[in-house]
Design a protein around this motif. Structure first.
Motif, mmCIF file in Angstrom:
data_model
loop_
_atom_site.group_PDB
_atom_site.id
_atom_site.type_symbol
_atom_site.label_atom_id
_atom_site.label_comp_id
_atom_site.label_asym_id
_atom_site.label_seq_id
_atom_site.Cartn_x
_atom_site.Cartn_y
_atom_site.Cartn_z
ATOM 1 N N SER A 214 9.483 12.866 5.359
ATOM 2 C CA SER A 214 10.549 12.460 6.270
ATOM 3 C C SER A 214 10.404 10.969 6.567
ATOM 4 N N TYR A 215 11.494 10.235 6.398
ATOM 5 C CA TYR A 215 11.506 8.782 6.547
ATOM 6 C C TYR A 215 12.375 8.397 7.739
ATOM 7 N N LEU A 216 11.863 7.509 8.575
ATOM 8 C CA LEU A 216 12.661 6.882 9.623
ATOM 9 C C LEU A 216 12.800 5.406 9.272
ATOM 10 N N VAL A 217 14.031 4.944 9.108
ATOM 11 C CA VAL A 217 14.298 3.533 8.818
ATOM 12 C C VAL A 217 14.897 2.942 10.086
ATOM 13 N N LEU A 218 14.214 1.959 10.630
ATOM 14 C CA LEU A 218 14.467 1.512 11.994
ATOM 15 C C LEU A 218 14.779 0.023 12.044
ATOM 16 N N GLY A 219 15.813 -0.329 12.827
ATOM 17 C CA GLY A 219 16.042 -1.731 13.125
ATOM 18 C C GLY A 219 17.336 -2.275 12.600
ATOM 19 N N ASP A 220 17.246 -3.371 11.852
ATOM 20 C CA ASP A 220 18.430 -4.055 11.333
ATOM 21 C C ASP A 220 18.858 -3.385 10.031
ATOM 22 N N THR B 20 16.128 -5.485 2.513
ATOM 23 C CA THR B 20 15.028 -4.558 2.240
ATOM 24 C C THR B 20 15.466 -3.119 2.502
ATOM 25 N N VAL B 21 16.263 -2.913 3.538
ATOM 26 C CA VAL B 21 16.756 -1.570 3.865
ATOM 27 C C VAL B 21 17.693 -1.069 2.787
ATOM 28 N N ALA B 22 18.641 -1.902 2.375
ATOM 29 C CA ALA B 22 19.596 -1.490 1.351
ATOM 30 C C ALA B 22 18.884 -1.099 0.060
ATOM 31 N N SER B 23 17.921 -1.903 -0.355
ATOM 32 C CA SER B 23 17.204 -1.608 -1.602
ATOM 33 C C SER B 23 16.311 -0.385 -1.463
ATOM 34 N N LEU B 24 15.634 -0.233 -0.320
ATOM 35 C CA LEU B 24 14.776 0.926 -0.114
ATOM 36 C C LEU B 24 15.584 2.217 -0.169
ATOM 37 N N LEU B 25 16.719 2.264 0.515
ATOM 38 C CA LEU B 25 17.524 3.485 0.541
ATOM 39 C C LEU B 25 18.084 3.786 -0.846
ATOM 40 N N ARG B 26 18.474 2.767 -1.592
ATOM 41 C CA ARG B 26 18.958 2.983 -2.963
ATOM 42 C C ARG B 26 17.844 3.540 -3.849
ATOM 43 N N ALA B 27 16.637 3.057 -3.637
ATOM 44 C CA ALA B 27 15.512 3.577 -4.421
ATOM 45 C C ALA B 27 15.176 5.001 -4.011
ATOM 46 N N LEU B 28 15.215 5.295 -2.710
ATOM 47 C CA LEU B 28 14.923 6.643 -2.222
ATOM 48 C C LEU B 28 15.906 7.671 -2.767
ATOM 49 N N ALA B 29 17.126 7.239 -3.061
ATOM 50 C CA ALA B 29 18.140 8.149 -3.599
ATOM 51 C C ALA B 29 17.743 8.721 -4.955
ATOM 52 N N LYS B 30 16.767 8.117 -5.601
ATOM 53 C CA LYS B 30 16.289 8.610 -6.905
ATOM 54 C C LYS B 30 15.200 9.672 -6.748
ATOM 55 N N PHE B 31 14.759 9.905 -5.505
ATOM 56 C CA PHE B 31 13.691 10.862 -5.242
ATOM 57 C C PHE B 31 14.229 11.999 -4.363
ATOM 58 N N ARG B 32 13.343 12.829 -3.842
ATOM 59 C CA ARG B 32 13.763 14.000 -3.070
ATOM 60 C C ARG B 32 13.084 14.013 -1.700
ATOM 61 N N PRO B 33 13.462 13.102 -0.819
ATOM 62 C CA PRO B 33 12.876 13.104 0.517
ATOM 63 C C PRO B 33 13.322 14.326 1.314
ATOM 64 N N GLU B 34 12.470 14.759 2.230
ATOM 65 C CA GLU B 34 12.826 15.863 3.120
ATOM 66 C C GLU B 34 13.940 15.437 4.069
ATOM 67 N N ALA B 35 13.839 14.225 4.605
ATOM 68 C CA ALA B 35 14.848 13.700 5.520
ATOM 69 C C ALA B 35 14.808 12.182 5.485
#
Length: 309
Positions: A157-163, A169-184
């Motif tokens: 489970s990932y919490l992305v916090l702030g700006d 960094t947020v945009a790229s991290l979330l795009r990369a996470l979309a290639k995996f299977r996070p719980e939340a």
């Protein structure tokens, strides 16, 4: 496609399998660093570090990575240091670097600068961050850090916090996470800094389920707490920045009262006042580990793109 000779402009261009290959090579590089046995895979190569915008960790980790692999580096750390300050065009600067080097690492304040550089240059271009959209190597580092700490990227489970509005960094991290299977994947931010609607739609179409949650709920549920600073330099209106300045702060007391045991705090750094120094000495701290792993991760990236054995 394979890695050799490839531009690294957008993390969406890389499959999960390619990212996992990168992480495996980074493990090898980190092992060699620990043993003092790094092979000079890129001896004779020249890497241009074209930083039109300030940077500490990205620039220095790329420079360290290149030199540890035996490559030489050239470059600059601001527009004032080069002929752009005299009126030279961006394209002409890239053409110059293309003729002087085997690979260009570029950072720029304008979105699309890395893509334009990749179209102009014959050598590979690695995007070290441009505009508000892309910082692919930071996202690669973020996920590599999670993998090293937890042994997996999936099922957490990932919490992305702030700006969430302006942070590339947020945009790229979330795009990369979309290639995996996070719980939340939970998002928490001041209302003015929520994720842009177009990016949210893109991620949901890619299969990434997003939840907007209060900070307290996110802290209770998260395995990975990804904190970002409010980036004053990205705001088009200084008054907009003043409205949200100092609107959240992660402290040791807050984490100890709410966060799960074993949760880890990541931050791309630099920090200002959103992450208290008293977190540094806790078991939640993982951002200094994250910064250290930038060297083996970028060693792996340079080696793969330049065909180092």
């Amino acid at each position: 496609m394979g890695w050799r000779g490839r531009d690294v402009v957008d993390v969406r261009d890389f499959s999960r399998e390619e990212l996992e290959e990168l992480f495996e090579v980074a493990d090898l590089m980190d092992k060699e660093l620990a043993q003092g046995s790094v092979r000079k895979r890129l001896e004779g190569k020249v890497i241009a570090l074209a930083f039109f915008e300030p940077s500490t960790r990205t620039r220095m980790s790329f420079e360290s990575a290149a030199k540890r692999l035996g490559a030489e580096t050239i470059g600059f750390t601001s527009e004032e240091a080069i002929s752009v300050s005299k009126g030279e065009s961006f394209v002409d600067t890239i053409r110059m670097l293309d003729s002087y080097s085997d690979l260009i690492v570029l950072r720029h304040r304008y979105e699309g600068a890395a893509l334009l550089a990749a179209e102009v240059a014959s050598v590979p271009v690695i995007n070290g961050g441009d505009g508000r959209q892309h910082h692919p190597t930071q996202a690669m580092l973020d996920l590599y850090t999670v993998r090293r700490i937890f042994g997996t990227i999936d099922g957490l489970s990932y919490l992305v916090l702030g700006d969430l509005k302006y942070a590339r960094t947020v945009a790229s991290l979330l795009r990369a996470l979309a290639k995996f299977r996070p719980e939340a994947v939970m998002l928490s931010s001041p209302p003015e800094l929520r994720l842009r609607d177009e990016l949210k739609r893109e991620l949901e179409e890619a299969g990434l389920k997003l939840e907007e949650v209060p900070l307290e709920e996110g802290l209770r549920r998260a395995d990975v707490i990804y904190v970002t600073r409010i980036q004053k330099e990205r705001f088009p209106d200084p008054q907009e920045y003043e409205k949200v300045r100092g609107s959240y702060r992660i402290t040791r007391r807050l984490l100890e009262s709410l966060a799960k045991k074993g949760a880890k705090v990541l931050h791309p750094l630099p920090r200002v006042d959103e992450l208290a120094p008293d977190v540094d000495s806790t078991d939640f701290q993982a951002y200094f580990i994250q910064a250290r792993l930038g060297v083996p991760l970028r060693m792996a990236l340079l080696s793969l793109v330049l065909g180092g054995d």
